[in-house]
Design an enzyme around this catalytic site. Sequence first.
Site, PDB file in Angstrom:
ATOM      1  N   SER A 136     -14.496 -22.179 -20.476  1.00  0.00           N
ATOM      2  CA  SER A 136     -14.590 -22.196 -21.937  1.00  0.00           C
ATOM      3  C   SER A 136     -15.297 -20.937 -22.397  1.00  0.00           C
ATOM      4  O   SER A 136     -16.039 -20.318 -21.613  1.00  0.00           O
ATOM      5  CB  SER A 136     -15.402 -23.425 -22.365  1.00  0.00           C
ATOM      6  OG  SER A 136     -15.688 -23.356 -23.748  1.00  0.00           O
ATOM      7  N   TYR A 149     -22.917 -29.615 -22.435  1.00  0.00           N
ATOM      8  CA  TYR A 149     -21.549 -29.120 -22.244  1.00  0.00           C
ATOM      9  C   TYR A 149     -21.586 -27.652 -21.801  1.00  0.00           C
ATOM     10  O   TYR A 149     -20.897 -27.268 -20.850  1.00  0.00           O
ATOM     11  CB  TYR A 149     -20.738 -29.290 -23.531  1.00  0.00           C
ATOM     12  CG  TYR A 149     -19.292 -28.868 -23.375  1.00  0.00           C
ATOM     13  CD1 TYR A 149     -18.449 -29.521 -22.474  1.00  0.00           C
ATOM     14  CD2 TYR A 149     -18.762 -27.811 -24.117  1.00  0.00           C
ATOM     15  CE1 TYR A 149     -17.113 -29.126 -22.327  1.00  0.00           C
ATOM     16  CE2 TYR A 149     -17.435 -27.423 -23.982  1.00  0.00           C
ATOM     17  CZ  TYR A 149     -16.622 -28.087 -23.082  1.00  0.00           C
ATOM     18  OH  TYR A 149     -15.314 -27.692 -22.924  1.00  0.00           O
TER      19      TYR A 149
HETATM   20  P1  NAP Z   1      -8.111 -33.681 -23.251  1.00  0.00           P
HETATM   21  O1  NAP Z   1      -6.956 -33.524 -24.176  1.00  0.00           O
HETATM   22  O2  NAP Z   1      -9.143 -34.715 -23.543  1.00  0.00           O
HETATM   23  O3  NAP Z   1      -7.557 -33.895 -21.753  1.00  0.00           O
HETATM   24  C1  NAP Z   1      -8.464 -34.079 -20.687  1.00  0.00           C
HETATM   25  C2  NAP Z   1      -7.692 -34.416 -19.423  1.00  0.00           C
HETATM   26  O4  NAP Z   1      -8.630 -34.553 -18.331  1.00  0.00           O
HETATM   27  C3  NAP Z   1      -6.937 -35.737 -19.527  1.00  0.00           C
HETATM   28  O5  NAP Z   1      -5.724 -35.618 -18.813  1.00  0.00           O
HETATM   29  C4  NAP Z   1      -7.875 -36.711 -18.820  1.00  0.00           C
HETATM   30  O6  NAP Z   1      -7.148 -37.833 -18.343  1.00  0.00           O
HETATM   31  C5  NAP Z   1      -8.415 -35.823 -17.698  1.00  0.00           C
HETATM   32  N1  NAP Z   1      -9.670 -36.275 -17.086  1.00  0.00           N
HETATM   33  C6  NAP Z   1     -10.860 -36.526 -17.701  1.00  0.00           C
HETATM   34  N2  NAP Z   1     -11.761 -36.974 -16.809  1.00  0.00           N
HETATM   35  C7  NAP Z   1     -11.135 -36.987 -15.593  1.00  0.00           C
HETATM   36  C8  NAP Z   1     -11.535 -37.371 -14.283  1.00  0.00           C
HETATM   37  N3  NAP Z   1     -12.770 -37.843 -14.019  1.00  0.00           N
HETATM   38  N4  NAP Z   1     -10.639 -37.263 -13.261  1.00  0.00           N
HETATM   39  C9  NAP Z   1      -9.379 -36.817 -13.516  1.00  0.00           C
HETATM   40  N5  NAP Z   1      -8.945 -36.441 -14.735  1.00  0.00           N
HETATM   41  C10 NAP Z   1      -9.819 -36.539 -15.763  1.00  0.00           C
HETATM   42  O7  NAP Z   1      -8.949 -32.320 -23.152  1.00  0.00           O
HETATM   43  P2  NAP Z   1      -8.511 -30.762 -23.096  1.00  0.00           P
HETATM   44  O8  NAP Z   1      -8.993 -30.131 -24.331  1.00  0.00           O
HETATM   45  O9  NAP Z   1      -7.103 -30.617 -22.705  1.00  0.00           O
HETATM   46  O10 NAP Z   1      -9.486 -30.264 -21.926  1.00  0.00           O
HETATM   47  C11 NAP Z   1      -9.039 -29.670 -20.724  1.00  0.00           C
HETATM   48  C12 NAP Z   1     -10.079 -28.657 -20.275  1.00  0.00           C
HETATM   49  O11 NAP Z   1     -10.156 -27.598 -21.232  1.00  0.00           O
HETATM   50  C13 NAP Z   1     -11.499 -29.203 -20.136  1.00  0.00           C
HETATM   51  O12 NAP Z   1     -12.077 -28.732 -18.944  1.00  0.00           O
HETATM   52  C14 NAP Z   1     -12.229 -28.613 -21.347  1.00  0.00           C
HETATM   53  O13 NAP Z   1     -13.610 -28.440 -21.082  1.00  0.00           O
HETATM   54  C15 NAP Z   1     -11.507 -27.291 -21.479  1.00  0.00           C
HETATM   55  N6  NAP Z   1     -11.609 -26.688 -22.815  1.00  0.00           N
HETATM   56  C16 NAP Z   1     -11.197 -27.365 -23.925  1.00  0.00           C
HETATM   57  C17 NAP Z   1     -11.318 -26.775 -25.172  1.00  0.00           C
HETATM   58  C18 NAP Z   1     -10.879 -27.476 -26.440  1.00  0.00           C
HETATM   59  O14 NAP Z   1     -11.231 -27.003 -27.546  1.00  0.00           O
HETATM   60  N7  NAP Z   1     -10.111 -28.559 -26.356  1.00  0.00           N
HETATM   61  C19 NAP Z   1     -11.867 -25.490 -25.290  1.00  0.00           C
HETATM   62  C20 NAP Z   1     -12.271 -24.817 -24.140  1.00  0.00           C
HETATM   63  C21 NAP Z   1     -12.132 -25.426 -22.915  1.00  0.00           C
HETATM   64  P3  NAP Z   1      -7.863 -39.248 -18.019  1.00  0.00           P
HETATM   65  O15 NAP Z   1      -8.892 -39.464 -19.097  1.00  0.00           O
HETATM   66  O16 NAP Z   1      -6.737 -40.240 -18.027  1.00  0.00           O
HETATM   67  O17 NAP Z   1      -8.455 -39.086 -16.659  1.00  0.00           O
END
Ligand code: NAP
Length: 231
Positions: A136, A149
Site C-alpha cells: 500500500s 494498518y
Molecule cells: P477486499 O475487496 O476486502 O478483498 C480482500 C480479499 O482477501 C477477499 O478475497 C478476502 O476473502 C481475502 N481474505 C481476507 N482475509 C483472508 C485470509 N485470512 N485468508 C485468505 N484470504 C483472505 O479488499 P482489497 O481492497 O481487494 O484488498 C486486497 C489487498 O489490497 C489488501 O492486502 C489491501 O491491504 C491492499 N490494498 C487495498 C487498498 C484499497 O484501497 N482497497 C489500497 C491499498 C492496498 P475472504 O474474506 O473470503 O477470505
Amino acid sequence: MIIVISGASKGIGKAIAIQFAQKKHTLVLLARGEDTLLQAKYEAQQFGAEVHSFVCDISNENSVKEVIQQVFEKIGVPDVLINNAGVGGFKTLANFSVEEYDRMMDINVKGSFLLTKYILPAMQHHKRGHIIAIASDVSKRTFYSGSLYCATKYAQDAMFSALRKEVRHDNIKVSVVYSGMVDTYFEGNVPSDKPERLRSEDIAQAVDYIVSAPGNVVIDELMIHPIQQEY
Ligand code: NAP
C-alpha cells in the site's frame, strides 16, 4: 504460467484473476469464503483459462501447508505468487483490542510470510519464480487512525524488500505494489465507480505489466494512485 493469488474472491485479487484468465494462464485462487471464491472461479473460467480454487485461511499455518501441498501435487510449482489478501482497521491505537491487533498482523504479515515460505523452496529449486506483494502507499507513509494498518503494510514492505536481496541469485523476482485508494470491498466499502479511487482493474493491469517484463528485468516497486487522491 501457474499463478497463485491470495484473496482472489473479491476486489483486487479477483480483478487480477480475471486479468490473467484472459491471458489463459493457469490460476490458483485462494480465499476463506467458499461461495465468493467459486463465483470468482466461474467468472475466470469463462475466458477459457484453467482455474483452481482452494478455501484457505492464509493466517493459519496448517491451512496454508495443506493447500500448497495440493497445489504442488495436482497443478505444479507456481511461477508467480501474488500475496494480495489483506484486511484493514482504522481507529486510534488505544482503542484497538489485542485480538484486533493479532488478526490484522496474522493476515497481512504472517499470511504473506506463510504462503511465501511454503512456495519459495520449490521456486528456488527450479531457479525461477516471481513473488508479488500488494502492499500500500501506507507502506511508506502514515495517517491518523492508521497505526496498526500502516504497521502491517510497513512490515510487509520490509519483508519483501529484504527477501528480494535473498533470492535474486536464484533468478527469483520480488515486486512490491504500493497502491493508493481502490474501490473494493475493503473495510465495508461497496464498489461504485468512485472517481477518487482506482478500480481493481487498474491494479490488475499494473500487476500484469510487472509479470510481463522480460526475463532479465525486475520491477522492484510500483507506486500507483488515483490522480484525485491527496496523499
Ligand atoms: P477486499 O475487496 O476486502 O478483498 C480482500 C480479499 O482477501 C477477499 O478475497 C478476502 O476473502 C481475502 N481474505 C481476507 N482475509 C483472508 C485470509 N485470512 N485468508 C485468505 N484470504 C483472505 O479488499 P482489497 O481492497 O481487494 O484488498 C486486497 C489487498 O489490497 C489488501 O492486502 C489491501 O491491504 C491492499 N490494498 C487495498 C487498498 C484499497 O484501497 N482497497 C489500497 C491499498 C492496498 P475472504 O474474506 O473470503 O477470505
